[in-house]
Design a protein around this motif. Structure first.
Motif, mmCIF file in Angstrom:
data_model
loop_
_atom_site.group_PDB
_atom_site.id
_atom_site.type_symbol
_atom_site.label_atom_id
_atom_site.label_comp_id
_atom_site.label_asym_id
_atom_site.label_seq_id
_atom_site.Cartn_x
_atom_site.Cartn_y
_atom_site.Cartn_z
ATOM 1 N N ALA A 236 0.808 -1.215 0.000
ATOM 2 C CA ALA A 236 0.000 0.000 0.000
ATOM 3 C C ALA A 236 0.844 1.268 0.000
ATOM 4 O O ALA A 236 0.318 2.357 0.191
ATOM 5 C CB ALA A 236 -0.939 0.005 1.215
ATOM 6 N N THR A 237 2.139 1.166 -0.226
ATOM 7 C CA THR A 237 2.973 2.350 -0.249
ATOM 8 C C THR A 237 2.683 3.182 -1.484
ATOM 9 O O THR A 237 2.174 2.693 -2.490
ATOM 10 C CB THR A 237 4.458 1.975 -0.231
ATOM 11 N N SER A 238 3.033 4.480 -1.427
ATOM 12 C CA SER A 238 2.798 5.371 -2.556
ATOM 13 C C SER A 238 3.518 4.894 -3.801
ATOM 14 O O SER A 238 2.976 4.949 -4.912
ATOM 15 C CB SER A 238 3.255 6.792 -2.188
ATOM 16 N N ALA A 239 4.743 4.402 -3.634
ATOM 17 C CA ALA A 239 5.517 3.949 -4.792
ATOM 18 C C ALA A 239 4.829 2.780 -5.480
ATOM 19 O O ALA A 239 4.743 2.734 -6.715
ATOM 20 C CB ALA A 239 6.931 3.554 -4.363
ATOM 21 N N ASN A 240 4.320 1.831 -4.676
ATOM 22 C CA ASN A 240 3.668 0.681 -5.285
ATOM 23 C C ASN A 240 2.326 1.060 -5.898
ATOM 24 O O ASN A 240 1.938 0.541 -6.943
ATOM 25 C CB ASN A 240 3.477 -0.432 -4.262
ATOM 26 N N ARG A 241 1.599 1.966 -5.249
ATOM 27 C CA ARG A 241 0.324 2.418 -5.816
ATOM 28 C C ARG A 241 0.549 3.095 -7.171
ATOM 29 O O ARG A 241 -0.255 2.939 -8.105
ATOM 30 C CB ARG A 241 -0.353 3.411 -4.870
ATOM 31 N N THR A 242 1.628 3.850 -7.297
ATOM 32 C CA THR A 242 1.929 4.501 -8.569
ATOM 33 C C THR A 242 2.235 3.459 -9.642
ATOM 34 O O THR A 242 1.789 3.584 -10.785
ATOM 35 C CB THR A 242 3.122 5.459 -8.398
ATOM 36 N N LYS A 243 2.977 2.419 -9.271
ATOM 37 C CA LYS A 243 3.257 1.333 -10.217
ATOM 38 C C LYS A 243 1.971 0.630 -10.631
ATOM 39 O O LYS A 243 1.787 0.292 -11.797
ATOM 40 C CB LYS A 243 4.211 0.321 -9.578
ATOM 41 N N GLU A 244 1.093 0.410 -9.666
ATOM 42 C CA GLU A 244 -0.172 -0.257 -9.972
ATOM 43 C C GLU A 244 -1.023 0.569 -10.926
ATOM 44 O O GLU A 244 -1.656 0.033 -11.849
ATOM 45 C CB GLU A 244 -0.935 -0.541 -8.681
ATOM 46 N N ALA A 245 -1.067 1.891 -10.716
ATOM 47 C CA ALA A 245 -1.843 2.757 -11.610
ATOM 48 C C ALA A 245 -1.270 2.742 -13.017
ATOM 49 O O ALA A 245 -2.019 2.671 -14.004
ATOM 50 C CB ALA A 245 -1.863 4.181 -11.058
ATOM 51 N N ALA A 246 0.057 2.802 -13.124
ATOM 52 C CA ALA A 246 0.690 2.758 -14.442
ATOM 53 C C ALA A 246 0.449 1.410 -15.115
ATOM 54 O O ALA A 246 0.187 1.336 -16.329
ATOM 55 C CB ALA A 246 2.188 3.028 -14.309
ATOM 56 N N SER A 247 0.528 0.331 -14.336
ATOM 57 C CA SER A 247 0.285 -1.002 -14.883
ATOM 58 C C SER A 247 -1.159 -1.159 -15.337
ATOM 59 O O SER A 247 -1.433 -1.788 -16.365
ATOM 60 C CB SER A 247 0.628 -2.068 -13.841
ATOM 61 N N MET A 248 -2.089 -0.585 -14.583
ATOM 62 C CA MET A 248 -3.492 -0.680 -14.971
ATOM 63 C C MET A 248 -3.753 0.076 -16.262
ATOM 64 O O MET A 248 -4.549 -0.351 -17.105
ATOM 65 C CB MET A 248 -4.382 -0.140 -13.845
#
Length: 346
Positions: A236-248
């Motif tokens: 749930a870190t900001s870095a991982n959320r950003t990766k998830e948004a880009a991946s989506m």
């Protein structure tokens, strides 16, 4: 071999432990490992307690692993019906590891188990039984989400079994958990290569679930929680959320055209569900990053194609700030603290 990287040449090197030759089995359990020594004993313990025994385990260990993962797998291999270790050298991270598991599979069915989670002893037995009874190509199950490492008691009672066509499943794919560990599926789904994992930096399960449904004929959801998913760590870190948004975003660009081509009858419903998933995923990132992703998102193009956009889509289109403000409590406070069953049980 304890505590050192095994010598490699090219490709993947197979080390056989437990059973010394590959045999045909009903289920292949593919487990990706990268510095997973702290979780290996628990993973082997869970697998050793599976009531259903006609399975093999393929541990795919990243060549960059520097801990005792391989040694611990070898130490615990006698507790399992059949074990193989494959060293991953392709650099394709989790997606690559799972693709190796697919190529190495000797089973009719495959299960992608995460090394740090906890399946209940009935996981394989229940899902294999349902697959046999329904003929489904993919059998999903409910799961429990917890925010600590405690293992809740296995739920008891009567649980729903929903069997639908792949077209219906794809048109409403968010009714199924998109996690690859939440299901068993036929290995033959991957024969064409179209359902293989794509190498995204995060959230690679979403695209692979969609591609697998598109290559199936029938899917099933079992309401019994058979798996404990630990919502801990840095997911749930900001870095991982950003990766998830880009991946989506990448996923949406890939699968919208793919589904329209291979399953056109599913496309109208699928497009709406994919759009909802894409918009909501954006709202998990910090606002400054959200503004950047929002401006270049394919979501605007897709909303423009719809004859009757939903109210949510209308808000998203007209005001990025208002949309973010509305979703902020859910994305930043509620979701990551949510525990209990993922979906409907009865």
């Amino acid at each position: 071999m304890r505590g050192r990287i095994l010598p490699l040449s090219i490709g993947a090197i197979c080390l056989f432990t437990g059973t010394t030759s590959q045999r045909f089995v009903k289920v292949t359990v593919a487990v990706a490992v990268f510095n997973g020594a702290m979780h290996i004993p628990g993973c082997i313990d869970c697998l050793s307690k599976q009531v259903y025994r006609d399975f093999e385990v393929v541990f795919v260990v990243d060549s960059k692993t520097t801990d005792d993962s391989v040694a611990l797998i070898e130490e615990g291999s006698s507790r399992l019906p059949s074990v193989r270790v494959v060293i991953q050298t392709d650099g394709d991270r989790l997606s690559g590891a799972r693709n190796i598991g697919i190529r190495e599979a000797g089973g009719e069915l495959i299960w992608f188990l995460d090394v740090d989670d906890h399946p209940y002893p009935d996981f394989l037995g229940e899902l294999v039984r349902i697959q046999s009874e329904t003929g489904a190509d993919m059998v999903f199950c409910n799961h429990l989400q917890v925010t600590d490492r405690a293992v809740p008691p296995e739920p008891e009672g009567e649980f729903r079994i929903d069997v639908v066509s792949a077209d219906e499943a794809l048109a409403d794919f968010t009714r199924f958990p998109v996690y690859s560990w939440s299901r068993i599926q036929r290995v033959s789904i991957f024969d064409s290569g179209m359902a293989m994992f794509r190498n995204h930096p995060a959230a690679e399960d979403v695209e692979q679930t969609i591609r697998s449904l598109a290559m199936s004929e029938r899917a099933c959801y079992y309401g019994k929680p058979l798996y404990v998913y630990y919502k801990v760590g840095n997911s749930a870190t900001s870095a991982n959320r950003t990766k998830e948004a880009a991946s989506m975003e990448d996923t949406a660009r890939e699968v919208l055209g793919f589904v329209k081509e291979v399953r056109p009858q599913s496309y109208p419903g699928f497009r709406v569900r994919m759009l909802e998933r894409l918009m909501r995923q954006m709202a998990f990132v910090p606002y400054g990053e959200y503004k950047r992703v929002y401006e270049g998102s394919i979501a605007h193009e897709v909303i423009g194609e719809l004859d009757e956009p939903t109210t949510e889509m209308g808000v998203f289109s007209k005001s990025k700030a208002l949309y973010y403000l509305i979703l902020f409590p859910f994305t930043h406070w509620i979701w990551d603290r949510r525990t209990g069953p993922w979906g409907p049980e009865h």
